[in-house]
Structures are given as C-alpha cells and as structure tokens.
Write a protein that holds these residues in place. Structure first.
Motif, PDB file in Angstrom:
ATOM      1  N   ALA A 193     -60.375  86.686 -22.678  1.00 46.17           N
ATOM      2  CA  ALA A 193     -59.844  85.541 -21.936  1.00 46.17           C
ATOM      3  C   ALA A 193     -59.830  85.860 -20.447  1.00 46.17           C
ATOM      4  CB  ALA A 193     -58.440  85.213 -22.432  1.00 46.17           C
ATOM      5  N   HIS A 234     -56.639  82.256 -18.269  1.00 44.92           N
ATOM      6  CA  HIS A 234     -56.173  81.996 -19.636  1.00 44.92           C
ATOM      7  C   HIS A 234     -55.134  83.018 -20.080  1.00 44.92           C
ATOM      8  CE1 HIS A 234     -59.654  79.253 -19.934  1.00 44.92           C
ATOM      9  NE2 HIS A 234     -58.779  78.586 -20.643  1.00 44.92           N
ATOM     10  N   ASN A 235     -55.344  84.269 -19.702  1.00 42.99           N
ATOM     11  CA  ASN A 235     -54.350  85.266 -20.060  1.00 42.99           C
ATOM     12  C   ASN A 235     -52.977  84.870 -19.518  1.00 42.99           C
ATOM     13  OD1 ASN A 235     -54.950  87.856 -21.559  1.00 42.99           O
ATOM     14  ND2 ASN A 235     -56.808  87.646 -20.325  1.00 42.99           N
ATOM     15  N   PHE A 258     -46.844  82.791 -29.801  1.00 44.71           N
ATOM     16  CA  PHE A 258     -48.009  82.024 -30.227  1.00 44.71           C
ATOM     17  C   PHE A 258     -47.717  81.425 -31.602  1.00 44.71           C
ATOM     18  CE2 PHE A 258     -51.535  84.625 -27.849  1.00 44.71           C
ATOM     19  CZ  PHE A 258     -50.868  84.408 -26.661  1.00 44.71           C
ATOM     20  N   THR A 260     -56.744  81.225 -32.971  1.00 44.70           N
ATOM     21  CA  THR A 260     -57.768  80.827 -32.001  1.00 44.70           C
ATOM     22  C   THR A 260     -57.782  81.724 -30.760  1.00 44.70           C
ATOM     23  OG1 THR A 260     -56.242  79.264 -30.995  1.00 44.70           O
ATOM     24  CG2 THR A 260     -57.714  78.407 -32.696  1.00 44.70           C
ATOM     25  N   ARG A 261     -56.628  82.295 -30.410  1.00 44.39           N
ATOM     26  CA  ARG A 261     -56.609  83.101 -29.190  1.00 44.39           C
ATOM     27  C   ARG A 261     -56.858  84.569 -29.459  1.00 44.39           C
ATOM     28  NH1 ARG A 261     -51.123  80.760 -26.287  1.00 44.39           N
ATOM     29  NH2 ARG A 261     -51.925  78.673 -25.814  1.00 44.39           N
ATOM     30  N   GLU A 305     -52.436  79.408 -32.806  1.00 48.03           N
ATOM     31  CA  GLU A 305     -52.811  80.089 -31.561  1.00 48.03           C
ATOM     32  C   GLU A 305     -53.183  81.544 -31.820  1.00 48.03           C
ATOM     33  OE1 GLU A 305     -50.107  77.353 -28.531  1.00 48.03           O
ATOM     34  OE2 GLU A 305     -49.299  79.219 -29.324  1.00 48.03           O
ATOM     35  N   TYR A 339     -51.482  81.858 -21.370  1.00 48.78           N
ATOM     36  CA  TYR A 339     -50.923  82.173 -22.688  1.00 48.78           C
ATOM     37  C   TYR A 339     -49.482  82.659 -22.592  1.00 48.78           C
ATOM     38  CZ  TYR A 339     -55.732  81.919 -24.404  1.00 48.78           C
ATOM     39  OH  TYR A 339     -56.996  81.513 -24.728  1.00 48.78           O
TER      40      TYR A 339
END
Ligand SMILES: Nc1ncnc2c1ncn2[C@@H]1O[C@H](COP(=O)(O)OP(=O)(O)OP(=O)(O)O)[C@@H](O)[C@H]1O
Ligand SMILES: [Mg+2]
Lengths: 268, 250
Positions: free
Chosen positions: A97, A101-102, B160, B167-168, B164, A105
């Motif tokens: 990522a 994105h990191n 998460f 997907t992450r 998530e 999150y």
C-alpha cells in the motif's frame, strides 16, 4: 472520548514459554497514565517494554494482575470503545500500500463520518504534519527508514486517537525531524493520553509528565519520576538537567561526579 | 524477482551456438535427417505451415484450450486458496482430500474425463484445469496462511473489519506466491494439454506432433515442439510482466 482515556496497570505478570522453559518478563509492573497525560517508559533492552505496550493494546494477555483502559472517572472501558493509535517498534507499513493508503488505514471509525474528500484531506494533513506530503503515492520500500517511521506516526495520529502507544517512535529519525516530531507530540500534551517507550532520556524529559524506569528483566518499576516543568521545555534550563540526572541515576547509569582534571584538549 | 523479461543478448548466445552447430552437423550429413532434421528444414516446414494456415489453426485451438482451462482453474483456485489459508478449520477439513487429489497426474484422468465429458473440448479443458488448479490453490493457500502475523496485529489495532483484513492484508499479502502458482499452473496447463491432444484429439499442437509422426514428417514434429517452447516462454514472460505491474513490491 469525552473526559479522556487513561490506562491503569496493576501488578502485571507476563511470562513467555520460549525455548526449553518459561521466561518471566514482567514481574509485578504497576503504572498508570491519566487522561491527557504523557508517560514515558525507559528501561534496558529486553526488559519487556514492547511486551507492556502489547498488553495495553490488547494484542496479548497478562498471566496476572490487570491492564485496564479507563475513562476520566476511572470506569473501565472496553478496548473497542476507544480509538487507539500505535507505532510499533518497526514501522510495520503494509508493503503493498502507498503511504497514502497506509495512513488511511489508520482512520478507523473516524472514516465513517467523513466524505471521501474529507478522508483524503485528513490523510494528506497527517502526511504533511510529518513532512511527507510529496510522498503519498510512494510504496514503503521506496522510502527511507526514517520516512517509513514518520508514516507510521502519521497513521497513528490520523484517527485523532484517544490513546497513543509509541514504541521508540523516533528511533531512526534524523536530528531535525526528531526535534520537529517531538514538538508535534509536545503540542498534543494535555489533550491526548500517550505512553511512549524510548531510549532517549532527553526525549523523555522533554515530553513526559511522568517517567517510569523499568529494571532488567524480569521487569518491575524501579522509579517513577514526575516532571513538572512548564511546556515547551527549555533543554538548557537547570530544571531540565536535574530531571535528566534523576533519570540517569534511576537507570543506574549516573555519570561519575566531576573531578578536577586537565581540560579536554582537541588535537590535530 | 528481477528476472529479465526478454532474454538478454547473453542468454541468446547458447541457443544461437547450438543452432549453428546443429546446422553445421546437418549440412555435413552427420545427423540422420529422419531423426534430427536440419534447422533449415524445420524453418521451411514453419513457413509452409504458416502459409497454409495449418500452424495458426493448431496454435489457436491449443491456446484457447489452455486459456479456458487455466482461467477456470484460477477462478476456482485463488478464492479456494485464500479461504483455505485464512480459515484453519477449512484447511483441516479439506486438506487431506486435496493433497490426495493433487498427487494424481492429470493425464491419468484423461480416459475418465473422456467418458464423463465426451471426446470433445470438455475433456481436454478439464484436464488442463485439473493440472492448473493445484499449483494455484496450494501456493495461494500457503501464502494466505503465512501472511505475517504482524500485519494481522496491525489490522487488530486499527480495527479492520474481516472484509478489510481480507482485502487489505490477506489478498495483497498473498499475491507474490499466487503469481508463482499461476506461472507454475500455466506450464502445467501446457503439459497436460499436449498430453490430452496426443491421446485423443484431431486438432491442436499435440495432435500436430502425433500426426507428423504418422506422416513421417520429423520437421513438422520439431516445429511443433519448438512452437510449444516459444509459446510457453512468451506466456511466462507475460505473467512476469503482469506481476511487476500488479504487485511491484513482490
Ligand atoms: N512472543 C514471545 N515469545 C517468547 N518470548 C518473548 C516474546 N515476546 C518477547 N519475548 C521475550 O520477552 C523479553 C522482553 O521483550 P520485549 O520485546 O518486551 O523487550 P523490550 O524491552 O521491548 O526490548 P528492546 O528495548 O530491545 O525493544 C525478551 O527477552 C524477549 O525475548
Ligand atoms: Mg522493544
């Protein structure tokens, strides 16, 4: 969380089964962080500092004693009722990522009340705060260690967390960035509870309301030092030096008393 | 994974030397043409087969079979691998059966598949899919099961959702080995397909080779073999390129 979030740790015992036997790591550790307080933990390598933070984060459980997250009136809170920001000892960015994105999150439930544009702004702000604005599309392997660590900090801060757990968060920052981030953390003092593990006495004294010194493993608290200097603190003040000395002494590493002797000569 | 996509000049050296030696030996009459035809003859066979459209027809049929079997296997193998890797109880439930099935050479199924799915495309595509399925499944499963615990902890700290986490963390974290599985699956597909085409088919590259043996045309046989190698090589290179584009961190 209105009224703030605190942490109460009482007589915590933690042992691991490792190799052939049992390794006692925390042996009756008690410490607390009141809402809005900045607390530092210092101690020798392998003492159990990371273990302690992991217990607070709920990533592991103690065998004895208790670890409680509490509100302003000392009522216990569920871990899931608060927003946590955590910087692990290593940056722990997701390699696939981008920095953007990191950091995104880290938003947690704050993301839910935000529009897409607001989320993007919050992430960009956090990146900017840590001097990473130009790097949001970089992958972790494309940035330096210090930048990765700052990205991990941005991720921890982006949700506006109730409680911040920092495991040597400034370890690989250069001097300039380290001072800048220290000032960033200093600016949050009083508004956000924070527990930071550090190896830097200077950093601990600069930032903390209270400093806990751990013994060698099995760790217990050997000293609790209140720091009540006004913020932002003056590193060159007598009070600052006094605090540093007390921490050094508690660590069992006080400098030898100065003896009169020849002045240091620089040759060459 | 910094493998060059196209052979560097150095990598071409050995094949070129072999070709020269081969041609040299052939023109001196040191090689029996019915056993090893000269490169020139093979080249002539290639031009002829290209002109008549014969080669293109066989290649197209084989490629379509590989593509259909491979895609079916990936479509099943990737989600199944992720699920097995992520859910230990599912792994416990299905693991032994899958490891039993994967030991069976795909070719061994051909007679049965013909009985079940007919002599047409169904049986061939099934064999290809069977051959491609296990590398995809097992590599994806292993990767998903081994996705670093520290990333899962991160997901825990930052709350998460299960979706998530998938997907992450799990999916992107499995991509590298997944691609390894896909590349293995591609070459397995080829092998299985050619075997199927040699045993029971009236078209495709495998059939072309069988037919050339019956017609005593070693040049066409060599052509078929060379084309398979080249196509396989190209596909693998494409997969590597795709991996670099999709998962540059691997
Ligand atoms: N999961 C584990 N299994 C077994 N032993 C562990 C585990 N985690 C930590 N330990 C042991 O617990 C002790 C304390 O580890 P911890 O990481 O908490 O130390 P630390 O104070 O953070 O050290 P450092 O300053 O070097 O980061 C070490 O001796 C370590 O080997
Ligand atoms: Mg540590």
């Amino acid at each position: 969380m209105a009224g703030g979030v605190g942490v109460m740790i009482r007589d915590v015992v933690k042992a691991f089964t490792a190799g052939a036997g049992r390794l006692l790591v925390l042996d009756g550790v008690s410490l607390s962080c009141r809402p809005g307080e900045f607390v530092s933990v210092l101690g020798p390598s392998g003492a159990g500092k990371t273990t302690l933070l992991r217990l607070i984060a709920g990533l592991d459980r103690p065998q004895g004693g208790e670890v409680a997250i509490v509100d302003g009136s000392r009522r216990r809170l569920d871990r899931t009722a608060i927003r946590l920001g955590m910087v692990f000892q290593e940056p722990r960015l997701l390699p696939w990522a981008s920095l953007f994105h990191n950091v995104r999150y880290g938003l947690q439930d704050r993301a839910k009340s935000m529009s897409r544009a607001e989320r993007e702004r919050a992430v960009q702000e956090a990146l900017e705060l840590l001097g990473l604005s130009g790097f949001s599309s970089y992958l972790p392997h494309q940035v330096s260690g210090g930048m990765a660590q700052r990205a991990a900090l941005a991720r921890a801060l982006v949700s506006d967390p109730d409680l911040l757990l920092l495991d040597e968060p400034l370890g690989s920052l250069d001097v300039k960035n380290r001072l800048a981030v220290q000032d960033l953390l200093d600016g949050m003092a009083g508004r956000r509870s924070c527990i930071m593990v550090t190896q830097s006495i200077d950093e601990a004294v600069y930032l903390s309301d209270r400093i806990y010194i751990l013994s060698e493993r099995p760790a217990s608290v050997v000293a609790e030092i209140e720091v009540s200097l006004p913020r932002p603190r003056d590193r060159l003040s007598a009070g600052f030096a006094r605090c540093q000395r007390r921490v050094l002494e508690a660590l069992g590493a006080a400098p030898r008393p100065r003896r009169p002797g020849p002045d240091l000569k620089v040759e060459g | 994974m910094n493998r060059a996509l196209l052979p560097k000049p150095l990598g071409l050296l050995v094949p070129v030397v072999i070709l020269f030696l081969w041609q040299g030996l052939s023109s001196r009459g040191a090689l029996e043409p019915s056993m090893i035809p000269s490169p020139g003859t093979v080249l002539a066979a290639a031009t002829r087969a290209l002109r008549t459209g014969e080669l293109a027809r066989h290649v197209e049929i084989s490629l379509i079979r590989v593509a259909r079997g491979f895609l079916a296997a990936s479509a099943a193998g990737i989600p199944a691998g992720l699920a097995l890797g992520w859910i230990p109880s599912l792994r416990a439930l299905l693991g032994p059966l899958l490891h039993f099935l994967r030991q069976i050479p795909p070719v061994a199924w051909i007679p049965l598949f013909i009985a079940w799915f007919g002599i047409g495309e169904g049986s061939k595509i099934s064999v290809v899919a069977y051959a491609a399925f296990f590398p995809v499944l097992l590599n994806t499963e292993a990767a998903a099961a081994l996705v670093s615990e520290s990333y899962l902890e991160l997901g825990e700290v930052y709350r998460f959702s299960r979706r998530e986490v998938l997907t992450r963390i799990i999916v992107p974290g499995s991509l590298g080995p997944m691609f390894t599985g896909l590349r293995l699956a591609l070459s397995n597909s080829w092998r299985a397909l050619v075997a199927a085409e040699m045993l029971a088919s009236a078209s495709g590259l495998g059939y072309m080779i069988v037919l050339s043996r019956e017609l005593v045309r070693p040049d066409v046989m060599f052509l078929g073999i060379a084309v398979m190698g080249l196509l396989g090589y190209a596909m693998d290179a494409a997969a590597v390129r795709l991996q670099k584009a999709v998962a540059p961190w691997t």
